[in-house]
Design an enzyme around this catalytic site. Structure first.
Site, short mmCIF file in Angstrom:
data_model
loop_
_atom_site.label_atom_id
_atom_site.label_comp_id
_atom_site.label_asym_id
_atom_site.label_seq_id
_atom_site.Cartn_x
_atom_site.Cartn_y
_atom_site.Cartn_z
N VAL A 117 0.76 -0.98 0.03
CA VAL A 117 0.08 0.03 -0.10
C VAL A 117 0.83 1.36 -0.08
CG1 VAL A 117 -1.90 -1.05 1.28
CG2 VAL A 117 -0.38 -0.08 2.55
N ASP A 118 2.33 1.27 0.23
CA ASP A 118 3.16 2.30 0.13
C ASP A 118 3.82 2.31 -1.52
OD1 ASP A 118 4.72 0.04 0.00
OD2 ASP A 118 5.55 0.45 2.01
N ASP A 119 4.89 3.09 -1.46
CA ASP A 119 5.42 3.45 -2.97
C ASP A 119 6.49 2.42 -3.06
OD1 ASP A 119 3.82 5.31 -3.65
OD2 ASP A 119 4.82 6.81 -2.36
#
Ligand code: 6R9
Length: 692
Positions: free
Chosen positions: A561-563
């Site tokens: 869910v992050d980069d």
């Protein structure tokens, strides 16, 4: 079928306390499972009968104890290992709440041990000296080798003696840049034997990435080899290290010794550059050292290794693991997740340059006295049947790999698989990214002849070992689900406010407690450790992954869910790729997103804005890709460069990646609200340039 009934029956007779563990509620509801019959795949009776954990009931019993009495559960297991001195009164200490002070995790503190001793000496003393520890299969099908536990111990001792001789001491770092030769696990174990930290850098990283890691952990010695052949390509590893050493010296870190193994099958000794006084040929010195070496006894909480991994921002992070908890955790997860028995022959296709090669090529299996197969080459060389050729040659019983390889072999067609018998296989495993149900089914039906359970193991560099995994004899499986948490792991799903959600839901996957294999810090940056993992949701370890729990309580990982993007199971930070791109003199700005990729899982899609007046050209496209290859490594090269005269930004200047992801995946009807953009026109412009 009788199988099915047996499971439902056993679930219905669960101890009543089981209902108190929320994520397992549904499992005891036999009906919920029955209604999903078509999605459930049961282990055979024969398999379950012989398994360490033969039923959901048994799992529940053990799981409950591991949660209610972690100290008792884990110290019972830890007692099977050799400890020079037992740990103190307190089995573990944890603070995972930033509001209550520094984040701190300790297991078995005060216990004195050595993981190399437990992998080798302990097994030799138990009578396993003549058992094969490592089978090595070379890139060329005719090339192979092996070492028994006794022989491996001797090789490890020789290297350990050499390292001590050149002044490597307890707590020093050693950077290792080796391919999958037996010398790679030998090196890791030799470091562990003398209490030095190994920092293995995957031999696909570029010179600049190696240099960055050298500068961060300042080793006295770097260990590499002259070259390796992967498929038909020769890669000159020593040249890459030479360049890295020049680069790191510029930043003030001078490495004294570069120990180089000569991999004759890839390149002859004379063809490599040589720096007198710094470079040492492995074969010239190591065999001269004694084959026994006293162990450096260390505290359970003394560091074992550093492994750099990508985050969503900034430079790669040095994940630090310590000795005692990691030892107990990798060994235990290995034993249960693969239902390991002494008669097994185990092959994990991961490279030791990644965490899977640390925990499940080297430490976990060797701690169990396992016979491990390692393979130097490319999985489809000389043809896509190579893996099954290796399985038959060594009679592999447990085969552990990544979805990306499954998908690529699936594309090459069933006939390459069917050419080989694969009769020895009994358990399959998957790691690195979510395995899509169609790849799961192919793996299960074609590779495993519908006979072998698949352990889809969810975990991370940071977690040290499996966090969620099927127990192959216990669970009915659902293709694509990592099923349930391992013993001692309280996995929860929280919403964006950090509130735990129950029952059927989706959200952020967090862990509520510590487990023995957890990483203890980021090397030299404890603050970043706390900020990245423990501040997003206070009181919890935040994994960075999204997760859905279905009506039966099964967990389905939905990706980062992050980069961070996951390309063929390799973690790559979008920020790292962007920073490489903008270092190109003609690139003004870059925004990188992940897009779905048929084989790699995710591909790298880069939007680039050029310096004023510079025209976009094919040549420029190529040089942008080249700069990423050069700075990070070939595996991080963008699949697609999209020229962007402007990027969609909010009025405060933040790039709206959500929109870029939609453009990259051509989901143009899902762009959502673009009215908050500083200049909404850039979106149309980008869409118009999509095929340029
Ligand atoms: C072991 C390893 C960690 C990230 C993790 C997640 C993804 C790994 C997975 C999986 C779904 C699985 N991941 N295993 N996602 N199902 N079985 O790969 O460590 O390189 O640190 O990557 O990989 O996104 O957060 P690492």
């Amino acid at each position: 079928t009788t199988n099915h009934l047996r499971h439902v029956e056993s679930m219905a007779t669960m101890p009543s306390g089981a209902g108190k563990i929320p994520h397992l509620n549904a499992i005891i509801l036999g009906e919920a499972l029955a209604s999903e019959e078509n999605d459930l795949i049961f282990p055979s009776d024969d398999f379950s009968r012989q398994a360490h954990v033969p039923s959901p009931q048994k799992y529940l019993e053990m799981y409950k104890r591991s949660i209610e009495d972690p100290a008792g559960f884990w110290s019972d297991i830890a007692s099977d290992f050799f400890w020079k001195q037992k740990w103190g009164q307190q089995v573990y200490f944890e603070n995972l709440d930033v509001n209550k002070g520094d984040i701190r995790i300790e297991w078995f503190k005060g216990g004195i041990t050595n993981i190399c001793y437990n992998c080798l000496d302990r097994n030799v003393e138990a009578g396993l000296g003549d058992r094969i520890a490592l089978y090595w299969e070379g890139n060329e099908p005719c090339l192979d080798g092996s070492l028994t536990y006794s022989q491996l111990l001797q090789k490890v001792c020789q290297l350990a003696n050499y390292l001590k001789d050149i002044g490597v001491k307890k707590g020093d770092a050693v950077v290792v840049y080796l391919p999958m030769l037996m010398e790679l696990p030998i090196t890791m174990l030799a470091c562990a034997r003398i209490g030095a930290l190994h920092s293995v850098v995957f031999a696909g990283f570029s010179a600049e990435s190696v240099a960055q890691r050298i500068v961060d952990c300042k080793p006295k010695v770097v260990i590499t080899c002259n070259a390796v052949k992967r498929g038909s390509k020769v890669i000159h590893l020593k040249d890459i290290v030479d360049a890295a050493l020049i680069e790191s010296a510029r930043s003030g870190v001078c490495v004294e010794v570069c120990l180089t193994y000569i991999n004759e099958s890839a390149l002859k000794r004379g063809s490599t550059k040589w720096e007198e006084g710094r470079d040492i040929w492995w074969q010239d010195v190591i065999p001269k050292y004694p084959t026994t070496c006293a162990v450096e006894w260390v505290d359970a909480e003394d560091p074992l290794f550093l492994l750099y991994t990508s985050g969503s921002t900034g430079k790669p992070k040095g994940v630090l693991h310590t000795t005692g908890g990691y030892m107990v955790y990798t060994a235990t997860t290995f034993k249960y997740a693969f239902d390991y028995k002494p008669s097994d022959i185990y092959w994990c296709t991961a490279d030791c340059g990644w965490i899977t090669g640390h925990s499940y090529v080297t430490y976990g299996p060797l701690l169990n006295g396992t016979t491990v197969v390692i393979y130097e080459g490319a999985p489809n060389y000389p043809d896509p049947g190579r893996c099954w050729d290796i399985v038959d040659k060594y009679k592999v019983t447990i085969f552990y790999t990544a979805p990306t390889l499954v998908r690529s072999l699936m594309r090459d067609g069933d006939e390459y698989v069917k050419r080989y018998l694969r009769k020895s296989l009994r358990v399959l495993g998957s790691v690195g990214e979510p395995i899509n149900p169609s790849a799961w089914r192919w793996f299960y039906n074609v590779v495993g002849d519908s006979r072998c359970p698949i352990s889809d193991t969810w975990w991370q560099t940071e977690t040290g070992g499996f966090m969620m995994t099927p127990l192959p004899g216990a669970w009915p499986q659902k293709p694509g689900s990592a099923t349930f948490p391992f013993f001692g792991v309280q996995a929860v799903i929280v919403d964006e406010k950090g509130v735990e959600i129950e029952g059927e839901c989706s959200g952020y996957l967090c862990i509520k407690n510590s487990w023995p294999g957890a990483f203890r810090t980021l090397y030299g940056d404890h603050e970043r450790y706390e900020t990245t993992y423990f501040k997003p949701f206070s009181g919890y370890y935040f994994s960075g992954d999204g997760c859905r729990r279905d009506e039966d309580g099964y967990h389905w990982l939905t990706g980062r869910v992050d980069d961070v993007i996951n390309v063929s199971g390799h973690r790559i930070g979008t920020a790292e790729v962007e920073s490489a791109l903008v270092s190109h003199p003609q690139c003004a700005e870059a925004a990188v997103v992940g897009v779905e990729h048929e084989v790699k899982g995710q591909g790298i899609y880069a939007f680039v804005t050029l310096v004023e007046g510079v025209p976009y050209s094919e040549e420029l496209r190529k040089s942008l890709i080249l700069i990423v290859r050069k700075q990070i490594g070939a595996f991080a090269a963008p699949d697609r460069i999209h020229w962007a005269p402007g990027l969609p930004k909010t009025r405060s200047g933040k790039i709206m990646r959500r929109i870029l992801r939609k453009i990259a995946s051509k989901q143009l009807d899902e762009l959502g609200d673009t009215s908050t953009l500083a200049d909404p026109n850039v979106v149309d412009q980008l869409i118009a340039l999509a095929d340029k």
